[in-house]
Scaffold this motif. Sequence first.
Motif, PDB file in Angstrom:
ATOM      1  N   SER A 145       0.836  -1.196   0.000  1.00 39.50           N
ATOM      2  CA  SER A 145       0.000   0.000   0.000  1.00 39.50           C
ATOM      3  C   SER A 145       0.872   1.248   0.000  1.00 39.50           C
ATOM      4  O   SER A 145       2.067   1.196   0.305  1.00 39.50           O
ATOM      5  CB  SER A 145      -0.908   0.008   1.225  1.00 39.50           C
ATOM      6  N   LYS A 146       0.271   2.373  -0.325  1.00 41.29           N
ATOM      7  CA  LYS A 146       1.016   3.633  -0.355  1.00 41.29           C
ATOM      8  C   LYS A 146       1.584   3.971   1.013  1.00 41.29           C
ATOM      9  O   LYS A 146       2.752   4.370   1.132  1.00 41.29           O
ATOM     10  CB  LYS A 146       0.107   4.765  -0.837  1.00 41.29           C
ATOM     11  N   SER A 147       0.794   3.788   2.062  1.00 32.80           N
ATOM     12  CA  SER A 147       1.262   4.122   3.412  1.00 32.80           C
ATOM     13  C   SER A 147       2.396   3.203   3.845  1.00 32.80           C
ATOM     14  O   SER A 147       3.372   3.639   4.466  1.00 32.80           O
ATOM     15  CB  SER A 147       0.105   4.046   4.410  1.00 32.80           C
ATOM     16  N   ARG A 191       4.469   1.587   1.806  1.00 33.52           N
ATOM     17  CA  ARG A 191       5.628   1.927   0.981  1.00 33.52           C
ATOM     18  C   ARG A 191       6.357   3.146   1.550  1.00 33.52           C
ATOM     19  O   ARG A 191       7.586   3.164   1.635  1.00 33.52           O
ATOM     20  CB  ARG A 191       5.194   2.188  -0.465  1.00 33.52           C
ATOM     21  N   GLU A 192       5.600   4.145   1.960  1.00 31.19           N
ATOM     22  CA  GLU A 192       6.215   5.339   2.558  1.00 31.19           C
ATOM     23  C   GLU A 192       6.924   4.984   3.861  1.00 31.19           C
ATOM     24  O   GLU A 192       8.002   5.508   4.157  1.00 31.19           O
ATOM     25  CB  GLU A 192       5.148   6.407   2.790  1.00 31.19           C
TER      26      GLU A 192
END
Length: 308
Positions: free
Chosen positions: A260-262, A264-265
């Motif tokens: 997910s984007k979160s 990955r960050e």
Amino acid sequence: RETAQFLFDSAGGPLGLPYAVCPQTAIPATTGTTTRIAMAGKALVEAGRQLGISAYMELGASVLVRCLDSIRIEGRSVVSMLDGYVANLGTAAILLTTSRDAGMREDSGKLDALAELLASCFSDDGSFCERQIGLKLGKDHEVLPACCLLGIVSREIETGQLYLPRAKVSRALSRYSAIALHRRGWGAVCWLPQAVALAETAGVPDPPWADVHALLDHAVGMQLRSGAYLSTINRHTGGFGSACAAEGIVTAAAGSSACSKSRRELYLDSTLRALQYLDRIRLNSNDQPFLSAGRAWQGAVEIGRAHV
């Protein structure tokens, strides 16, 4: 760049690079593991590519070729033909991941034999070496299964030849992802994400990203404010374990289709903090008065520097 230059300036010995060098005496170690030296050669090749410095790439490739020339298959094992050096199945796996970069086309027969050896270590249920050479479920199984799968799939992508059926690769990855999550194995933090990401690229079905992400989430949670991870790999030196963990975590950030984007960050931030920590433990100009070779040691990492 300073670290790559230090490796380049350290060239020497039967494999092209020493296993280690004492900063107080400038005496290179004459024994060690072929696997670590192959990893250093791989790092030089990659540094040369990223920095556009052909001399780094040439030395790194030469080291990898020498490592390949120094080993032989003996039964179900890989052994070194050099006194004082140790090789194993992991050595073969590392060399298979780098054969294209090192231009080992003349050694394709030996590389194929290594890939076949590693493939023969996996049973139909995906278990690794348990029947053949009796490895116990411990540190070997945190590192070797994923590392060997990475080497096999790397060779398959390079040659187009299938050494291990895709279904068996899938079963092995699922098996050792579950084991790694249960054991919280730090060796798997490095190699498992790389193996899963490359296997997915090669078309292996059902990559076990859920277990891999859960394992990496735990690893990120064990990261100190300094950026170091509380890794159990080489307890006497925080740098090696943290570098290994960061390599796996950033691979998941870049290569996981299920990330997910979160998440990955989170992984990218964790990797950046680890790299900042590794940069801080490198020898630099402030250390020159205590080093026999002065400025020539800049870029090296001192074994034993603390986590904080």
